[in-house]
Write an enzyme that holds these catalytic residues in place. Structure first.
Site, short mmCIF file in Angstrom:
data_model
loop_
_atom_site.label_atom_id
_atom_site.label_comp_id
_atom_site.label_asym_id
_atom_site.label_seq_id
_atom_site.Cartn_x
_atom_site.Cartn_y
_atom_site.Cartn_z
N LYS A 186 -11.21 -1.39 -8.93
CA LYS A 186 -12.40 -0.53 -9.00
C LYS A 186 -12.71 -0.07 -10.45
O LYS A 186 -11.93 -0.31 -11.36
CB LYS A 186 -12.20 0.67 -8.08
CG LYS A 186 -12.08 0.29 -6.59
CD LYS A 186 -13.26 -0.52 -6.09
CE LYS A 186 -13.50 -0.44 -4.59
NZ LYS A 186 -12.56 -1.26 -3.78
C1 LIG Z 1 -12.45 -0.66 -2.13
C2 LIG Z 1 -13.34 -0.13 -1.09
C3 LIG Z 1 -12.91 0.75 -0.08
C4 LIG Z 1 -11.48 1.06 0.19
O1 LIG Z 1 -10.73 1.39 -0.88
P1 LIG Z 1 -9.15 1.11 -0.94
O2 LIG Z 1 -8.77 2.06 -2.03
O3 LIG Z 1 -8.96 -0.33 -1.33
O4 LIG Z 1 -8.56 1.47 0.36
C5 LIG Z 1 -13.84 1.27 0.78
N1 LIG Z 1 -15.13 0.94 0.70
C6 LIG Z 1 -15.59 0.08 -0.23
C7 LIG Z 1 -17.04 -0.22 -0.29
C8 LIG Z 1 -14.71 -0.50 -1.13
O5 LIG Z 1 -15.17 -1.38 -2.02
#
Ligand SMILES: *Cc1c(COP(=O)(O)O)cnc(C)c1O
Length: 398
Positions: A186
């Site tokens: 992210k």
């Molecule tokens: C990455 C993501 C999540 C979940 O995040 P994690 O930290 O990987 O559990 C939820 N929603 C979206 C749109 C994402 O891209």
């Protein structure tokens, strides 16, 4: 998109603070931690930078969504409206809450189509969950209006759009609640981690308890704390929070760099006849972690995607065929395949869903390519990539 490209001395310093004291847990051990409260510090930074009254860190973006469901009172018998294009965490969190995911079409914003949302509302609808996919935002004004008129909760999944905004307000702070993910890929990362953001004090207080087994966090003896309600362990560790603390200080630079590199790619593709771009409700608020564009037909898009990869241009995603992000490949959801018995209401709701009815989403996603924007490119590398992409796509379209 990925903050992991820029790890440096800042992250190392924060992590070493934690290792030097040896207190890896965010609560307690007050006299042994050399004054280091990394999770608390990161929560304060999130509140200040994004302008949310409250932020609760969690172990992941998925558990941030689960926390949101819990504190907003979403559970058995409730329907949550979510988009067909998202990450699997969206329906995972809804199902974990015992609620029913109601999938609806996206439009050329690559986010929820407000008309489709309104059409999907039933007496059981409790929440609308737009997902700000690939760095850019849903039509929040229209969705807010719908939620107001129908008395529904608005939860923004801003996991992929950290630092983006809509009409001057940061994504994740506009709805009744919002979530970030700090997983490894992210905009900023903790390794694993997430945050629930809200301006509602009661949601926040309950999130603080819920993510720590329901502990009320009153007094200084953890063993003597009471538990006003059931909770889970969705805690982030101090080590993970420390990484995020190093990262969040670089957010302005990350966004600036993404926007600069994104503009270079967009500039080149704008010159290619037949390429059009994702509709962005507030272009200034794009976090610019991806450039998403459309080609005229599914067939040409498939071909262009293949050519891009063949020409060494990785980081171009054709989500339509991707297991993770589009409904077409979510067989485990469509078949309600679970290791344990799901609640019967949820199973019959899933059985009753028509998963082939998303022609509008298919039409958009079949023609979409999203191009990941890297932080590590020099201007020359970005320009070279832009040129190569333009030439490749032009050759497919001509
Ligand atoms: C990455 C993501 C999540 C979940 O995040 P994690 O930290 O990987 O559990 C939820 N929603 C979206 C749109 C994402 O891209």
């Amino acid at each position: 998109m990925p903050g992991f490209e820029i790890f440096g001395k800042e992250e190392r310093k924060e992590v070493n603070d934690v290792l030097d004291s040896g207190i890896l847990m965010r609560y307690g051990f007050d006299h042994m931690r050399n004054g280091h409260w990394k999770a608390k510090e990161l929560e304060d930074a999130v509140q200040n930078i994004f302008g949310a009254k409250y932020a609760q860190l969690t172990s992941s973006g998925t558990t941030a969504l689960s926390t949101a469901m819990a504190v907003m009172g979403v559970g058995a018998g409730d329907e949550v409206i979510m988009p067909t294009f998202t990450f699997v965490a969206s329906f995972e969190a809804i199902i974990t809450a015992g609620a029913t995911p109601v999938l609806v079409d996206i439009d050329e914003t690559l986010c929820l189509d407000p008309k489709a949302v309104e059409a999907a509302i039933t007496p059981n609808t409790k929440m609308v969950m737009p997902v700000h996919m690939c760095g850019s935002m849903a039509q929040l004004d229209a969705l807010q209006d719908i939620c107001k008129r129908h008395n529904l909760l608005l939860l923004e999944d801003a996991c992929q759009a950290i630092g983006g905004s809509f009409n001057g307000q940061k994504l994740g702070t506009i709805g009744d609640g919002g979530t970030f993910s700090f997983d490894f890929v992210k905009t900023i990362t903790c390794g694993e981690g997430g945050a629930f953001l809200t301006n509602n004090e009661e949601y926040y207080r309950n999130a603080d308890h819920y993510t720590d087994h329901g502990h009320d966090h009153v007094g200084s003896d953890r063993g003597a704390e009471t538990h006003p309600f059931l909770g889970y362990n969705f805690r982030i560790s101090e080590l993970h929070a420390a990484v995020g603390l190093g990262q969040i200080k670089k957010l302005d630079w990350i966004l600036e760099t993404q926007r600069k590199n994104n503009a270079i790619i967009k500039g080149a593709l704008s010159q290619v006849e037949g390429v059009t771009f994702r509709r962005i409700p507030d272009p200034e608020g794009d976090n610019a972690s991806f450039l998403s564009f459309f080609l005229p037909t599914e067939e040409l898009t498939r071909k262009a995607h293949k050519e891009l990869l063949a020409n060494g241009l990785g980081g171009n995603f054709y989500w339509y065929d991707n297991n993770w992000h589009y409904i077409k490949k979510w067989d485990h959801l469509k078949n309600a395949t679970s290791l344990f018995p799901l609640n019967p209401g949820l199973v019959s709701a899933i059985e009753a869903m028509d998963f082939d009815s998303f022609k509008q989403s298919d039409e958009v996603m079949g023609r979409t390519i999203s191009s990941l924007i890297n932080l590590s490119w020099t201007e020359e590398q970005a320009q070279e990539r832009a040129e190569k992409m333009a030439v490749t796509i032009k050759s497919v379209l001509s």
